[in-house]
Motif scaffolding. Structure first.
Motif: not given
Length: 325
Positions: A149-151, A176-183, A190-194, A197-203
């Motif tokens: 899952m990706l959030v 998960g993704t966040v809007s910027s590196p600062a976030r 939250l204990g995410l595996d990775a 940032t939302s502008d680079r998640f596909v890459e």
């Protein structure tokens, strides 16, 4: 009672503190002495008038606030299973009314915190959205044990509880993704595996495919998510926080990919199916009690509701904001 009222749509300055008569519960309702009221982006939408065209939603003058924690003040006719003084938390209620020292709630949308040891600030910050996550993942997206899952917007209040709920349902890898590196730092709790940032998640996924994408963001992020779906993958649509519109998707776009896009609006669903609320909440309250679900919570007094809205609109909230009453 003390209350924050919106008399007209507009900026944060329209949130006005005033005195109103104490509400009395009707049949099937309880009144709550409010101690904590959650502040979410949907409150901003109500205040600005973004949802003004929907006839099923309250119009000014109104008291905003979808979720509260506190203690039972009074029981309405036909209500059983609660006692005056019992600690409770409500799920999201489209009737609003949470920014007040006394809140009316449907008993069916109210969860007891008695003997759970759950902090009321954590309860109001996390339990309503964790309940949303449980309903969305089990009844809409049908997350299976071992799936990935990706959030999107994972640092936000709506999305964050999806991580712990997905883990409890057996998800194998949660990113998960966040809007910027600062976030990125905001999501570390939250204990995410990775986290991407939302502008680079596909890459950054580098060819890894995802079974379920949780998307409260929309816009460009939603369109890009189609490219990282595994066969039989699903995008769960929970809102549209993005300032950019969606790219239109056709049926051909989906069937060629063996993929699906599924929408879920918890307020409307529970209004039509109130009996689904408490069983779902009871499935996830244990995550709060055990500490498996913990969010960063920042508190402001009720009188600073306008400041809370400013912080949300400026995207300066690292976790969840809660008003103390």
């Amino acid at each position: 009672m003390r209350a924050i009222v919106i008399n007209e749509f507009g900026g944060p300055q329209v949130l006005t503190e005033t005195e109103l008569p104490d509400p009395r519960p009707g049949r099937g309702q309880i009144s709550i002495d409010t101690t904590h009221a959650a502040v979410g982006l949907v409150d901003v939408f109500f205040r600005r008038g973004d949802l003004a065209g929907r006839p099923d939603l309250p119009q000014p003058p109104l008291v905003p606030g979808l979720e509260v924690a506190g203690t039972v003040r009074e029981l309405g006719d036909g209500v059983t299973g609660f006692q005056v003084g019992e600690p409770v938390v409500t799920l999201s209620q489209v009737s609003l009314g949470g920014y007040a020292s006394v809140t009316l709630a449907q008993a069916a949308m109210t969860i007891s915190l008695k003997d759970t040891g759950v902090d009321p600030a954590q309860a109001v910050a996390a339990l309503p959205n964790a309940t949303t996550a449980y309903l969305a993942l089990t009844r809409v997206a049908h997350l299976q044990k071992g799936e990935s899952m990706l959030v999107h917007g994972v640092a936000g209040g709506l999305a964050a509880p999806f991580v712990a709920v997905a883990r409890s349902l057996g998800a194998s890898r949660v990113t998960g993704t966040v809007s910027s590196p600062a976030r990125i730092k905001d999501a570390e709790l939250l204990g995410l595996d990775a986290v991407f940032t939302s502008d680079r998640f596909v890459e950054d996924l580098d060819g890894q495919l995802i079974d379920v994408v949780v998307d409260p963001v929309g816009g460009d992020v939603r369109a890009a998510s189609l490219d990282i779906l595994a066969p039989l993958g699903r995008i769960l649509l929970l809102g549209h926080a993005s300032r950019t519109p969606d790219t239109p998707v056709t049926g051909d776009d989906l069937w060629h990919r063996s993929a699906g896009m599924l929408g879920f609006e918890v307020g409307g669903f529970l209004h039509a199916n109130p009996g689904a609320a408490r069983p779902a909440a009871e499935q996830v309250v244990s995550l709060l009690a055990s500490g498996e679900l913990t969010l960063r919570v920042d508190e402001l007094p009720l009188s600073q509701a306008a400041q809370a809205h400013r912080l949300l609109e400026e995207r300066r909230v690292p976790g969840r904001l809660v008003l103390t009453v």
